[in-house]
Write a protein that holds these residues in place. Structure first.
Motif, short mmCIF file in Angstrom:
data_model
loop_
_atom_site.label_atom_id
_atom_site.label_comp_id
_atom_site.label_asym_id
_atom_site.label_seq_id
_atom_site.Cartn_x
_atom_site.Cartn_y
_atom_site.Cartn_z
N LEU A 106 8.38 1.72 3.12
CA LEU A 106 7.22 1.18 3.23
C LEU A 106 6.07 2.50 3.37
O LEU A 106 5.05 2.17 2.35
CB LEU A 106 6.92 0.37 4.32
N HIS A 107 6.24 3.13 4.30
CA HIS A 107 5.20 4.22 4.40
C HIS A 107 4.91 5.04 2.98
O HIS A 107 3.75 5.14 2.56
CB HIS A 107 5.80 5.08 5.40
N PRO A 426 9.87 8.22 16.93
CA PRO A 426 9.47 8.01 15.54
C PRO A 426 7.90 7.68 15.60
O PRO A 426 7.15 8.15 14.63
CB PRO A 426 10.48 6.91 14.92
N LEU A 427 7.80 6.83 16.50
CA LEU A 427 6.23 6.42 16.49
C LEU A 427 5.33 7.46 16.79
O LEU A 427 4.22 7.77 16.04
CB LEU A 427 5.83 5.38 17.66
N LEU A 460 -3.31 4.14 20.31
CA LEU A 460 -1.87 4.15 19.89
C LEU A 460 -1.06 5.24 20.31
O LEU A 460 0.00 5.32 20.97
CB LEU A 460 -1.54 4.11 18.35
N LEU A 461 -1.76 6.51 20.26
CA LEU A 461 -1.20 7.71 20.74
C LEU A 461 -0.90 7.60 22.26
O LEU A 461 0.22 8.24 22.82
CB LEU A 461 -2.22 9.11 20.30
N GLY A 462 -1.89 7.20 22.91
CA GLY A 462 -1.70 7.16 24.43
C GLY A 462 -0.64 6.14 24.94
O GLY A 462 0.16 6.40 25.62
N PHE A 463 -0.69 4.98 23.84
CA PHE A 463 0.30 4.05 24.45
C PHE A 463 1.74 4.92 24.02
O PHE A 463 2.68 4.73 24.91
CB PHE A 463 0.51 2.87 23.42
N VAL A 541 3.03 -0.61 9.24
CA VAL A 541 4.25 0.34 9.36
C VAL A 541 4.41 0.59 10.80
O VAL A 541 5.66 0.58 11.17
CB VAL A 541 3.99 1.75 8.59
N TRP A 542 3.46 0.79 11.71
CA TRP A 542 3.90 1.11 12.98
C TRP A 542 4.06 -0.27 13.79
O TRP A 542 4.69 0.08 14.94
CB TRP A 542 2.51 1.94 13.55
#
Lengths: 568, 507
Positions: A106-107, A426-427, A460-463, A541-542
């Motif tokens: 998909l990416h 992967p995230l 999101l990066l923090g998560f 995608v994420w």
């Protein structure tokens, strides 16, 4: 439902062939997505009609422990059967593989890295360097007909950059590498989508990995294990970071082949010892004989330790991850490393339980050292992708330590940590890829203020970072917490290893928070100034990875039960 | 004494091949067609004989000199098939060429059935002697190749004969079956010396160390079709000679010394071949050096007869060695045939040079041009270096200009590296590792290490063909021959049992 096994394996293979055959067509990407989606659906259907996990012997043939199995004779002279089987241990990993395969396709298909507008400072520079007009504006629309390969000049996307590397000319390699460095970075921002060939290679990796997880025959397992190598090598070599990819690809290939041939030797010793190559039958029969057990386990463990990777055999990993394109890193972290740990837990542990028990202290010490070394190295790494890659060494150290403890809790912790790492890392790689595509740099020193420039991306990066450092309530927590618990349970010298692992978890918190401080906080750096926030495509995608991380973190029970009924 | 009946059916493939050779000598311009049809018939006859019951003939007591079992006839069919392939990629050649090639094939077929030392050595010589002429192109390089090959070959023949003499002295018979029972009470030192000399001599044909040095030199300078033959059929001959001698003759009573000799040959070949290949910049020498390493892999399973456990499994070891040899020569044949198809034909044929010679003489202003002058004239045609194979870099971009030869070449190279998707090579590795893992793990580790080193030169070669940026002017020739070998490789990839069935040797 047995045929779903075959479908899950065969669809990515034929998908790869079709995408390759129509690689110049605009719809090739969508064939890839379709194949990956179909494969995920097939894997998702597998739990239907599964057995209760108890083995029954009917007519000298064991069955029932697998959910489903099927078997075709291929080359009996070398004990090779096309035998597939699935149970509670391989199924989650197959789901993970299919999911990541779908997300990567998909990416590519949506051109997630091509649609973003990059920092304004960078576009004119890149345009001048390549002598062409800025392509970014044209391609934001993402017209299906406008494939990357159609763009003339050195800007022809990743495919063009790959062809530019003419081998056999060491003299000009430096110069062309520098030139490609520019066009490569433009490819991220300039072209809408990477070549469809990349999608074909991704599907090939997915096919081979799924085959590894489902293989119920040791020879087939080895063949599938080897089959992962070439497509992944090609992904790194053709689509990787131009400065480092050749070296990284060669290192990856040599390490992996060395490991898999040592592993193969171990497998064949086991086959010679037991007289059969049926994985399930050998495990149920209690593994190989006493005398061969330690030899088999040592050979297998060395082979899988390269793939996992276990310190000190990890040195290919940071290079490969750093050089690989985003989707390549995602598959490397999410799928390829899992081949190593799956092999270690299922195959090495299953074939030679006695040897595993004997070698456990060595394995555990190496794992604990790996956790500490990875933590310390990460504290000083200046580059984002390399940092995430090295953190994988630490996480895999936890998995191996949990496996080495040999207790019930330890094995489940290993499997759980394995799967959680396959969602979180992967995230992180997707996020790092998105960030690098926007800012054209992964250096922590030149990033900063992402929180202000792109709040969603920073969030999101923090998560993901918090999940990775093992915050309770997220997926990363259970695996690492129970690893420490399992090591403590053994008592004695294992307490020291438990303490080392706990300290390693603390180090992980330290370096991930350092990374967040450098990237998200502080004043807005020139590189991050004016970058766009996450696009809908990226969020689509994420999202499954975020959801999976939350789900596993909040409800670990069902998955742990699934592991419990697996065949070990 | 009664004249014994000869089983002519068992000898049918040999009759056909020998008849083809004789016919090719006299059939003028139809020689090529004669030779290809005749040898194809020989291959079909061999398969037909294999399909029936095992046959044997030329008996002395219970021992036979010629046996037509499945393994022998499969190998015979392979010899004939590879010769046809070489003929198909040869282009136009004078009549003698086809005669010599067919004689060589007939030698190979005899070798496959041979079960005594004299027949074996004579067959091996019949396989080799025509090649003295065939490897020699006119000119300095060709002469160098021819002389090197001649000297190395004669030296190794003498060595092998000496070994055979020692074994005869020790056991009192030259029948392999007789050696198997007669060496038990013989002087161990004499037996060991005989085994070492015999195997060392045969190792020459296989291009295994220490008699390997001729291979890169001769293959590079020989015409490419003949290099194809040397790398495939000729090596299969060496492999079969060694496997037959070790398994049928020496394993039972002289296992320890034989195993030690074979292990030494194997390890030396793996190390020397791989290290030699690492530094090559030209295609043919790279394949030749790596072929030396592969010769080591072929020998490796036989080394297990050194141990008692291994002697019990000697049949499996011999089957594994033969299976590896078959997979290996098919892959080599694929690689060399594809290379032949894409390289420009400089002066591959004798006829061409004869045609060119007056022209060369005219241009150089001298009297009737000698071969030497002709070669000097033609040397300018060469892109670089001495051989027709050219540098690796000259293959860059082949994938785009000539897809069929490039894909056959890629498949072969990846197979030689032992990697999927070219499963033929992977199965070959599996076959030998399975044998080694049960009785000689240390050798398995050496084989694995060799394979890793192999990747270091095979991958760059594959990469050059696939994505190298080059002039890409090469046009493929011989499409049918390449399609045939490509299909053969595909067949053994999908159904390895085809090979494994006939390579399962038994006494």
């Amino acid at each position: 439902v047995e045929l779903m096994l075959l479908v899950a394996v065969a669809v990515p293979f034929f998908g790869a062939v079709l995408v390759w055959a129509w690689r110049d067509k605009a719809f090739a990407h969508w064939i890839g997505v379709g194949a990956a989606g179909l494969s995920l659906a097939a894997v998702a259907l597998l739990p239907i009609g599964r057995g209760d996990g108890n083995w029954v012997s009917t007519g000298g043939h064991l069955s029932g422990g697998w959910w489903h199995q099927l078997e075709y004779e291929w080359a009996p002279a070398i004990h090779l059967d096309f035998a597939l089987a699935v149970d509670g241990i391989s199924w989650p990993l197959a789901v993970l593989t299919a999911l990541l395969g779908l997300l990567c396709c998909l990416h590519n298909a949506l051109g997630a890295e091509g649609r973003i507008s990059s920092a304004p400072l960078q576009v004119p520079a890149a345009t001048v360097a390549t002598g062409g007009p800025s392509l970014a504006a044209d391609d934001v629309s993402g017209v299906p007909g406008e494939s990357a390969t159609g763009v003339p000049g050195g800007v022809a996307g990743a495919g063009g950059a790959g062809e530019g590397a003419a081998p056999g000319e060491p003299g000009s390699a430096g110069a062309s590498g520098a030139a490609l460095g520019v066009s490569g970075s433009v490819a991220g921002a300039g072209s809408a989508r990477p070549s469809a060939l990349l999608t074909a290679l991704l599907l090939a990796v997915q096919f081979a990995s799924t085959l590894v997880f489902f293989a119920d025959n040791l020879i087939l397992f080895f063949v599938a294990f080897e089959a992962v190598l070439l497509p992944m090598w090609a992904i790194i070599h053709r689509y990787g970071d131009p400065a480092a990819r050749r070296h990284a690809a060669a290192k990856f290939a040599l390490f992996t082949v060395g490991g898999s041939l040592v592993m193969a030797t171990g497998l064949f010793v086991a086959v010679a010892d037991t007289g059969t190559a049926d994985l399930g039958a050998i495990i149920v029969g209690g593994g190989v004989s006493q005398g061969a057990s330690l030899l088999v386990f040592t050979l297998l463990a060395i082979g899988f330790a390269v793939k996992a990777p276990l310190w000190p055999l990890h040195s290919w990993l940071p290079d490969a991850h750093t050089a690989a394109p985003t989707v390549g890193s995602v598959l490397l972290a999410g799928v390829l490393l899992k081949l190593g740990t799956y092999g270690l837990i299922r195959v090495a542990g299953g074939l030679a339980p006695q040897g595993a028990a004997d070698a456990a202290p060595v394995l555990a010490v190496l794992a604990a050292l790996g956790i500490l070394v990875a933590g310390l190295v990460c504290l000083s790494l200046p580059e984002l992708k390399r940092l995430i890659a090295y953190s994988s060494v630490g996480h895999m150290g936890f998995v191996v330590l949990a496996f080495a403890s040999g207790t019930e809790a330890g094995i489940r912790a290993a499997l759980f940590g394995n799967l959680a790492h396959g969602l979180i890392t992967p995230l992180l790689f997707f996020l790092a890829g998105a960030l690098k595509a926007r800012t054209h740099t992964g250096l922590l020193g030149s990033l900063g203020g992402l929180r202000l420039a792109a709040p969603q991306l920073a969030g999101l990066l923090g998560f993901a970072a918090l999940a990775s450092l093992g915050l309770p309530g997220l997926a990363g927590f259970w695996g690492e917490a129970f690893t420490v618990y399992a090591a403590t349970e053994r008592g004695g010298a294992w307490l020291a290893l438990a303490a080392a692992a706990a300290f390693g978890a603390f180090l992980a918190a330290a370096y991930l928070l350092r990374m967040l401080r450098r990237v998200s906080h502080g004043p807005v750096a020139p590189a991050t100034d004016g970058i766009s926030d996450t696009s809908t495509v990226e969020l689509v995608v994420w999202a499954p990875l975020v959801a999976g991380t939350l789900l596993l973190g909040l409800m670990p029970g069902p998955l742990l039960d699934l592991f419990g009924e697996g065949l070990l | 004494m009664r004249v014994q009946a000869i089983d002519h059916v068992a000898l049918l493939p040999l009759y056909l091949a020998a008849g083809t050779a004789a016919l090719a000598l006299f059939s003028g311009r139809f020689a090529k067609a004669c030779m290809m049809i005749g040898l194809s018939a020989a291959a079909i006859a061999a398969v037909g004989v294999a399909a029936g019951p095992d046959r044997a003939t030329f008996a002395v007591g219970p021992w036979h000199s010629y046996v037509a079992d499945d393994a022998a006839m499969g190998a015979a069919a392979l010899f004939a098939g590879l010769s046809v392939l070489v003929a198909a990629v040869s282009g136009r050649q004078p009549g003698e060429y086809w005669f010599l090639l067919a004689i060589s094939a007939a030698g190979g077929i005899t070798l496959a059935g041979a079960r005594d030392l004299i027949t074996l050595i004579v067959a091996l010589e019949t396989l080799t002697v025509p090649l003295y002429v065939l490897v020699t192109k006119p000119g300095r390089d060709g002469a160098e190749a021819g002389v090197t090959f001649l000297i190395a070959s004669i030296a190794s023949s003498a060595t092998a004969l000496m070994g055979a003499a020692f074994l005869y002295a020790a056991a009192g018979t030259v029948h392999l079956a007789g050696l198997a029972t007669g060496l038990g009470s013989a002087d161990p030192a004499l037996t060991a010396a005989g085994a070492a000399l015999l195997l060392g001599g045969f190792a020459f044909k296989l291009a295994a160390a220490p008699l390997h040095a001729w291979a890169p030199l001769v293959l590079e300078r020989a015409p490419l079709p003949i290099a194809t033959y040397l790398a495939s059929a000729s090596k299969l001959g060496g492999a079969i000679a060694i496997i037959w001698v070790v398994y049928f003759g020496l394993a039972a009573d002289a296992g320890a010394s034989t195993g030690t000799v074979v292990a030494a040959l194997s390890v030396a070949s793996i190390v020397i071949g791989n290290l030699g290949a690492l530094v090559q910049r030209r295609t043919v020498p790279l394949l030749a050096w790596s072929g030396i390493a592969h010769a080591g892999y072929v020998l490796a399973p036989l080394a297990v007869v050194a141990t008692a456990v291994g002697r019990d499994d000697a049949a499996e070891a011999a089957s594994a060695a033969l299976a590896y040899a078959v997979f290996f020569v098919l892959l080599e044949a694929g690689a060399f045939a594809a290379l032949t198809a894409v390289r420009p034909e400089t002066r591959a044929s004798l006829a061409d040079v004869e045609r060119h010679t007056p022209l060369a003489g005219l241009q150089s202003g001298g009297p009737q041009g000698s071969d030497l002058k002709a070669s000097a004239e033609n040397a300018t045609v060469h892109v670089s270096g001495v051989g027709e194979g050219g540098a690796i870099g000259e293959l860059a971009g082949l994938w785009r200009s000539a897809p069929l030869p490039a894909s056959v070449f890629l498949f072969s190279v990846i197979g030689l590296a032992g990697l999927p998707p070219a499963l033929a090579g992977t199965f070959a590795k599996v076959v030998i590792l399975e044998v080694l893992a049960s009785s000689a793990v240390w050798l398995a580790v050496i084989v694995a290490a060799g394979a890793v080193l192999g990747l270091a030169y095979y991958l760059p070669l594959a990469r050059t063909v696939l994505i190298g940026r080059g002039p890409a002017t090469a046009k493929g020739r011989f499409a049918i021959a390449l399609a045939a070998i490509g299909l053969a490789l595909l067949a053994v990839t999908l159904a390895p049992q085809l090979v494994l069935d006939f390579t399962a040797v038994s006494r």
